[in-house]
Design a protein around this motif. Structure first.
Motif, mmCIF file in Angstrom:
data_model
loop_
_atom_site.group_PDB
_atom_site.id
_atom_site.type_symbol
_atom_site.label_atom_id
_atom_site.label_comp_id
_atom_site.label_asym_id
_atom_site.label_seq_id
_atom_site.Cartn_x
_atom_site.Cartn_y
_atom_site.Cartn_z
ATOM 1 N N THR A 47 0.773 -1.303 0.003
ATOM 2 C CA THR A 47 -0.012 0.005 -0.021
ATOM 3 C C THR A 47 0.832 1.216 0.163
ATOM 4 O OG1 THR A 47 -1.782 -1.162 1.188
ATOM 5 C CG2 THR A 47 -1.871 1.240 1.239
ATOM 6 N N ALA A 52 0.762 4.545 -2.615
ATOM 7 C CA ALA A 52 0.671 5.982 -2.382
ATOM 8 C C ALA A 52 1.886 6.700 -2.667
ATOM 9 C CB ALA A 52 0.721 5.962 -0.762
ATOM 10 N N ALA A 102 -4.827 5.394 -0.761
ATOM 11 C CA ALA A 102 -4.569 4.205 -1.623
ATOM 12 C C ALA A 102 -5.854 3.801 -2.407
ATOM 13 C CB ALA A 102 -3.854 2.888 -0.914
#
Length: 445
Positions: free
Chosen positions: A39, A43, A265
């Motif tokens: 994740t 980002a 995300a």
């Protein structure tokens, strides 16, 4: 049964739309492949989208102005003037964007933090952004050269070039992110290097086509007052519109980024998928701009009207298909990007919003394309400023923080903004249509 207007619209519009889809695939390829790294990596790559789009706003505004100017000359059979427009514009772009890219390079960490980057993924975001900045500058020059191709109605050529560039990007991504064969596993850095490779390929191929056409043998690089008056007469409204949109998007994205890494995300995944159809619509908008530009002369007013209705009809057809596919397959679509089960409930909900937004975004972009080529760039900029720069951030703040709707509130705000711009564009275009089409006049070179 397809009419001659349908066929001509699709001849220009479909390659332009598919080219837009392939260009956003450049970004999505990074997100999908980087998604396997976690994740935080998603980002890190996504947070650079806004700085990149700020820089590309200038390049795309310039390209849109060049497309309109070339399309007008195409309609008047002044084919020997394309090179003069391109050369003079390249001088402006090289100076303005060169300076901007250097500034972004020097201040990238502050820019990313201001965009809402979190410290847990900031090092990867800096790594990706630093290496991707050169690719953004190369892409800016490529977009300018391809604007001449669009103005001539050669959208299939642009599609071919950018398809090749995307293939190069995807192959390099796979090799460098995951370390296939003798290459080391570079992760986020590999995604940046892949982006550079694809951008260089598209630049070289675009330059090659224009050299074959003899475009660079026309005109001169010397800036003249006549050129500056004509260029800025078209560019001013377009840049204002896209600048207002980018300001609104920066404010909007920052509020979303502050919801946390998980929410951001999910938002990044949904926004990247939304950009597929957004860029498809942008291609239809380009086709409407080109055809309206080709038919700006008074004696071609009937063709202008016919292409208006042709664009409206095809925007509805494509939007209906996009809505059905996205809504029905929303869980499967989100699953392509993310592998964390905790993200799926929220992700599926937000993808449903993406499906609904298909209708207003297509309609307003086709209308805006016609309006720009018909001399209404200032009016388009005005309603864009009110809707996306003022209303969207305010509505987002109210829904996200006052009503505690979180990410869902942010996407409801986006849908309201797109619908508002669609209504404004339709009202303005209706006024132009009712008053009777008349070709706008800009000072000639």
């Amino acid at each position: 049964m397809l009419t001659s207007y349908d066929k001509n619209y699709l001849r220009i519009g479909l390659p332009a739309a598919l080219e837009g889809v392939l260009m956003i695939f450049l970004s999505n390829a990074d997100i999908i492949m980087v998604g396997s790294l976690g994740t935080a990596a998603i980002a890190a790559v996504s947070i650079f989208t806004q700085p990149r789009m700020i820089l590309l706003t200038v390049a795309r505004s310039v390209a849109a102005a060049v497309t309109i100017l070339v399309a007008e000359r195409f309609g008047r059979d002044r084919h020997d003037t394309y090179g003069d427009i391109l050369k003079k514009t390249m001088v402006l772009v090289a100076f303005a964007l060169g300076s901007a890219h250097i500034l972004f390079f020097l201040c990238l960490d502050e820019i990313l933090l201001w965009m809402g980057a979190q410290y847990d993924y900031l090092p990867d975001a800096l790594l990706y952004g630093t290496w991707t900045l050169p690719a953004v500058f190369i892409t800016s020059l490529t977009v300018l050269m391809q604007a001449v191709m669009f103005g001539r109605g050669e959208s299939m050529t642009v599609l071919s070039i950018n398809m090749q560039g995307n293939v190069v990007n995807v192959v390099l991504n796979a090799v460098l992110i995951f370390g296939l064969g003798p290459f080391p596993q570079l992760g986020v850095l590999g995604a940046a290097l892949g982006t550079i490779g694809g951008a260089v390929w598209s630049f070289v191929m675009s330059m090659r086509i224009l050299l074959i056409w003899g475009i660079f043998r026309q005109g001169s690089y010397r800036l003249t007052s006549a050129y500056l008056r004509e260029f800025f007469g078209v560019f001013g409204g377009i840049f204002s519109e896209q600048g207002f949109e980018r300001i609104g998007m920066v404010l909007y994205t920052r509020m979303v980024a502050e919801l946390g890494t998980v929410a951001y995300a999910v938002h990044s995944i949904a926004m990247n998928f939304c950009d597929f159809y957004y860029n498809f619509c942008n291609g239809m908008g380009k086709a409407s701009t080109v055809l309206a530009g080709h038919n700006r002369a008074i004696e071609k007013s009937e063709e202008w009207r016919r292409y208006l209705w042709t664009g409206m009809r095809w925007s509805l057809i494509f939007s209906t298909g996009a809505f059905l596919l996205t809504y029905v397959l929303r869980s499967e679509i989100f699953g392509i990007y993310a592998h964390d089960p905790a993200l799926f409930p929220l992700g599926s909900l937000i993808i449903a919003y993406v499906a609904v937004v298909s209708f207003p975004e297509a309609y307003q972009m086709v209308c805006a394309g016609i309006l720009r080529a018909s001399g209404k760039t200032t009016q388009v900029a005005a309603y864009s400023f009110v809707s996306i720069t003022i209303l969207r951030p305010i509505i987002t703040y109210i829904l996200v923080y006052e009503f505690q709707m979180g990410l869902e509130g942010a996407w409801l705000s986006l849908a309201i903004d797109q619908s508002t711009r669609a209504l404004c564009a339709a009202s303005l275009l209706r006024s132009v249509y009712r008053k009777g089409y008349s070709a706008p006049l800009y000072p000639s070179l």
